[in-house]
Design a protein around this motif. Structure first.
Motif, PDB file in Angstrom:
ATOM      1  N   GLU A 266       0.827  -1.320   0.050  1.00 49.66           N
ATOM      2  CA  GLU A 266      -0.097  -0.201  -0.175  1.00 49.66           C
ATOM      3  C   GLU A 266       0.701   1.347   0.053  1.00 49.66           C
ATOM      4  O   GLU A 266       0.675   2.049  -0.634  1.00 49.66           O
ATOM      5  N   ARG A 313      -3.502   0.194   9.574  1.00 45.44           N
ATOM      6  CA  ARG A 313      -3.504  -0.947   8.267  1.00 45.44           C
ATOM      7  C   ARG A 313      -2.878  -2.198   8.718  1.00 45.44           C
ATOM      8  O   ARG A 313      -3.358  -2.939   8.340  1.00 45.44           O
ATOM      9  N   CYS A 490      -9.525   6.200   1.711  1.00 46.44           N
ATOM     10  CA  CYS A 490      -9.127   4.963   2.360  1.00 46.44           C
ATOM     11  C   CYS A 490     -10.463   4.099   2.945  1.00 46.44           C
ATOM     12  O   CYS A 490     -11.211   4.700   3.511  1.00 46.44           O
TER      13      CYS A 490
END
Length: 498
Positions: A266, A313, A490
């Motif tokens: 990412e 994340r 996101c």
């Protein structure tokens, strides 16, 4: 991997690396921290010289499992176990001064000791024995200062070795941490991590705290992040067999490495989109440095605006169900934002305290989900977290200004509000709001009236009427330590886009 331990094994040995925090983090040099972490990660190569988790059958002994600073070994004879442990500790004292081990030893009554209640009893006894032995015979592994030699500038111990790179003398304990061969191994590991995530050979992790993408004159902070899996240590204690312990050890290692790899992928996308700056030179330095990626813990340091995003994340990937062991993990994180030149060990300690505070909230709320706590160090960190918050983060009536820690669902909501507040409320008004929060309720009500009269958008409720001031302080600090653009598009667990 062997499916069972040789039935001729008669002695079990458990070894645990102690005082990891002080050994790894008690320095302000990132290279030293990373070198020390590599030493701890490979502390048991003496028994199993490989980076892979394998079960070695070496005639006189067998490796049960190795991981997370622990090793479980089995020997045919007690005398062979004692001989091997003496050789191991001697090697460690010579090569890695300052590294301390707790060691427990126990005879196996029969091979049934490796399953069921007998195995749980065996492991409990070994762990207890290791702790008792260490408390009764704590080893001195660093040579004391002679009084006639110069002090090492990094450890304060006697400076005995010449460090060519810096052209200065350093102590015996620092020498292996800065060893050129060891750093090359670190670089090789970095390349593997980055290659799996799609980076080419021009990308590297930061090797100095100053290389975390700070903007001169604008931001001189870094984020120190500590993440700990919830209840994994208990799961090891409750393992019903050696084979179950091995599977859990392998699965934990695999999940941590895979989760971090997914985060790196990412980050690669954000770098490609120019949302994370890495410079224009041939060597592109990522504003990130992983320090610990083993056991049930992960510690890293990064750009101050990336800390919460990466932690969030990572935990999301970490908590995905694992088919191999039919369970899903959760985790808690502590994110400490400090000045780049602030003593790193104290910042790390606070990150651990923040993680523990998140764990307390996790336990109080049914042991569900991932939790995160954060702190922006505006001043020197001299107190424990609870004392600091009681002194610095209460209003005139003694009420707490903070709602943290958050589970990830509530964190997502707070970030949405943070983005809205930063978009709608001018900076001057935000600073004024921060000051008002410390005052009595009347000051808050007066500020609200003024903001309403000036048509300032600061409310978050659907009806626009009920507003509580205790939700604002966290949002103001979040605004200072996150990058809105990383969260704007996101998608999180609740399937809503911020």
């Amino acid at each position: 991997m062997s499916k069972s331990t040789n039935s001729t094994m008669n002695t079990a040995v458990f070894i645990n690396v102690k005082s990891i925090q002080s050994y790894v983090f008690n320095t302000n040099k990132l290279k030293h921290v990373v070198g020390a972490s590599h030493i701890v990660r490979n502390a048991f190569d003496f028994f199993n010289p490989s980076d892979k988790q394998v079960i070695e059958e070496n005639g006189d002994f067998e490796v049960g499992y190795i991981g997370g600073g622990n090793a479980l070994l089995f020997f045919k004879e007690k005398s062979k176990a004692e001989e091997k442990i003496r050789a191991f500790t001697k090697n460690a004292i010579i090569k890695y001064p300052g590294l301390v081990f707790g060691i427990g030893m126990q005879d196996l009554e029969n091979n049934n000791s490796l399953s069921g209640d007998d195995y749980k009893k065996l492991m409990k006894g070994l762990v207890k024995s290791a702790g008792v032995n260490l408390s009764e015979h704590y080893p001195v592994t660093n040579i004391l200062k002679h009084g006639i030699t110069a002090d090492c500038p990094y450890s304060g111990l006697s400076a005995e070795f010449y460090y060519d790179l810096k052209q200065q003398y350093i102590s015996r304990s620092v020498k292996p941490k800065v060893d050129v061969t060891r750093w090359q191994k670190v670089i090789d590991m970095d390349k593997l991590l980055l290659k799996k995530a799609g980076f080419d050979d021009n990308f590297v992790f930061a090797s100095e705290f100053k290389d975390m993408g700070q903007e001169k004159g604008v931001d001189s902070h870094i984020a120190i992040v500590h993440i700990d899996g919830n209840g994994i240590g208990i799961k090891f204690q409750e393992s019903k067999s050696l084979e179950e312990s091995r599977k859990l050890s392998d699965a934990t290692k695999e999940i941590i490495e895979k989760s971090f790899s997914e985060v790196l992928k990412e980050i690669k996308e954000l770098v490609d989109k120019k949302q994370i700056e890495v410079g224009e030179g041939k060597v592109k330095i990522l504003p990130l440095r992983p320090i610990i990626l083993s056991g049930d813990e992960i510690t890293f340091v990064c750009n101050s605006k990336l800390g919460i995003w990466i932690a969030r994340r990572f935990m999301e990937h970490f908590s995905k169900p694992n088919k191999e062991i039919a369970i899903s993990f959760t985790a808690c994180a502590g994110v400490c934002i400090t000045k780049t030149k602030y003593p790193f060990y104290r910042g790390y300690q606070l990150a651990v305290e923040l993680c523990e505070h998140a764990k307390e909230a996790y336990s109080k709320n049914g042991k569900q989900g991932n939790w995160l706590d954060f702190h922006l160090a505006q001043t020197d960190i001299s107190d424990e977290l609870s004392q600091m918050r009681q002194k610095q983060y209460t209003d005139a009536n003694g009420n707490s200004l903070l709602k943290r820690p958050y589970n990830t669902g509530d964190l997502d909501k707070a970030i949405k509000k943070t983005i809205k507040l930063s978009d709608k409320l001018p900076e001057g008004w935000t600073k004024e709001l921060r000051d008002v929060l410390y005052e009595v309720e009347n000051a808050w009500q007066l500020w609200r009236k003024k903001a309403d009269w000036r048509e300032k958008d600061y409310k978050f409720t659907d009806d626009g009427n009920t507003v509580s001031k205790d939700q604002y302080y966290d949002l103001i600090e979040l605004h200072e330590i996150i990058d809105n653009k990383l969260f704007t598009n996101c998608q999180f667990d609740n399937n809503e886009r911020i």
